[in-house]
Scaffold this active site. Structure first.
Site, PDB file in Angstrom:
ATOM      1  CG  HIS A 125      -1.781   1.186   1.327  1.00  0.00           C
ATOM      2  ND1 HIS A 125      -2.346   1.813   0.232  1.00  0.00           N
ATOM      3  CD2 HIS A 125      -2.152   1.890   2.411  1.00  0.00           C
ATOM      4  CE1 HIS A 125      -3.025   2.860   0.647  1.00  0.00           C
ATOM      5  NE2 HIS A 125      -2.924   2.930   1.949  1.00  0.00           N
ATOM      6  CE  LYS A 186     -10.428  -1.845   5.352  1.00  0.00           C
ATOM      7  NZ  LYS A 186      -9.926  -3.142   4.898  1.00  0.00           N
TER       8      LYS A 186
END
Ligand code: R5P
Length: 289
Positions: A125, A186
């Protein structure tokens, strides 16, 4: 030569068939006190490949250490790790003072053992490439997203990612399926506590496919599925690369209304429907002879 362990024989057979390698099983003995003894076929080929998918990784890391060092002693000059699932990639920063940055530590350790590392959809990420996390001579990160997208033939699907991190996978899968794509927002509060906000698109009557790199507790996918159904989706399926699905994850997903769950074969699970052997084989062919 493909060195492999008995519990991964099925994947090993698919891979040797796709890549034209020879099966080379590693024997494993567990002593009463829990220690492991490995026995490799001899001699080990100068160019050897070791297969180990790293779900439930802790003991496998010891296996890798023993197998890689032994393979060198037995003749391997160039050693490649094929880890269809690469563990410890999600802890890529110290989120609180004192936390070990597992990605960096495990990545450097693997780079020390292997000349090349090949994996599929590692959770990268905050780093740009696998080589930053695993600084081996060769570090190849493949993606199963096109294979996932290709398994959906209907263009009325909406592919949905649970979070911004999933966006590259969702977009690649949607491009292969020629369908719409969107991502949620999220918020993670704990290992099993996840809140999701849907994107501002219409869900009424849509066939939604939630796409993610990994399903572990299933809480992320379940939260998205519940929201999509509440917003009017007529059907929600899930497609992931790595089906870790620990503890009660299967039941959690069923209870959330997930209709079909499919995954690649990087982690053995009844939902495996997409073989990644050809993908890995194509990467092996790019390595030095
Ligand atoms: C996280 O960033 C990953 O992409 C997955 O969404 C996450 O690891 C899934 O975890 P769980 O199934 O435990 O919610």
């Amino acid at each position: 030569m493909l060195l492999h362990f008995d519990d991964e024989r099925d994947y090993a057979v698919r891979l040797v068939t796709a890549a034209g390698l020879t099966l080379a099983p590693i024997e494993r003995h567990r002593f009463p006190d829990g220690e492991l003894k490995l026995r490799l076929p001899t001699p080990v080929a100068p160019h050897a490949v070791l297969l180990r998918s790293l779900h439930r990784p802790n003991e496998k890391l010891i296996e890798l250490l023993l197998a890689a060092r032994a393979a060198r002693e037995l003749g391997a000059r160039h050693l490649t790790l094929v880890a269809p699932y690469l563990a410890y990639m999600r802890q890529d920063a110290a989120f609180a003072p004192g936390e070990a940055v597992s990605q960096r530590i495990i990545g450097r350790w693997l780079a020390d053992l292997f000349d090349a590392v090949i994996t599929i959809d590692p959770h990268l990420h905050r780093v740009g490439s696998l080589k930053e996390a695993v600084p081996a001579g060769t570090a190849i990160a493949l993606s199963a997203a096109p294979l996932i997208g290709g398994s959906f033939s209907t263009t009325d699907v909406l592919m949905l990612g649970p979070d911004a991190e999933a966006e590259p996978w969702v977009r690649a899968a949607a491009a292969a399926a020629d369908c719409d794509a969107a991502v949620c927002r999220k918020t993670r509060r704990g290992d099993r506590d996840v809140e999701v906000t849907l994107p501002a698109v219409s869900f009424a009557g849509r066939h939604v496919v939630i796409v993610d790199d990994v399903a572990s507790t299933g809480r992320t996918l379940a939260a998205v599925a519940r929201q999509a159904l509440a917003a009017g989706a007529r059907r929600v399926d899930v497609a992931v690369t790595h089906a870790l699905l620990v503890d009660d994850a299967d039941a959690v997903l069923r209870a959330a209304g997930v209709n079909d769950f499919l995954s690649t074969d990087t982690v053995p699970h009844p939902s495996n429907r997409i073989s990644t052997a050809d993908l890995i084989a194509s990467a092996l062919r790019t390595l030095p002879p």
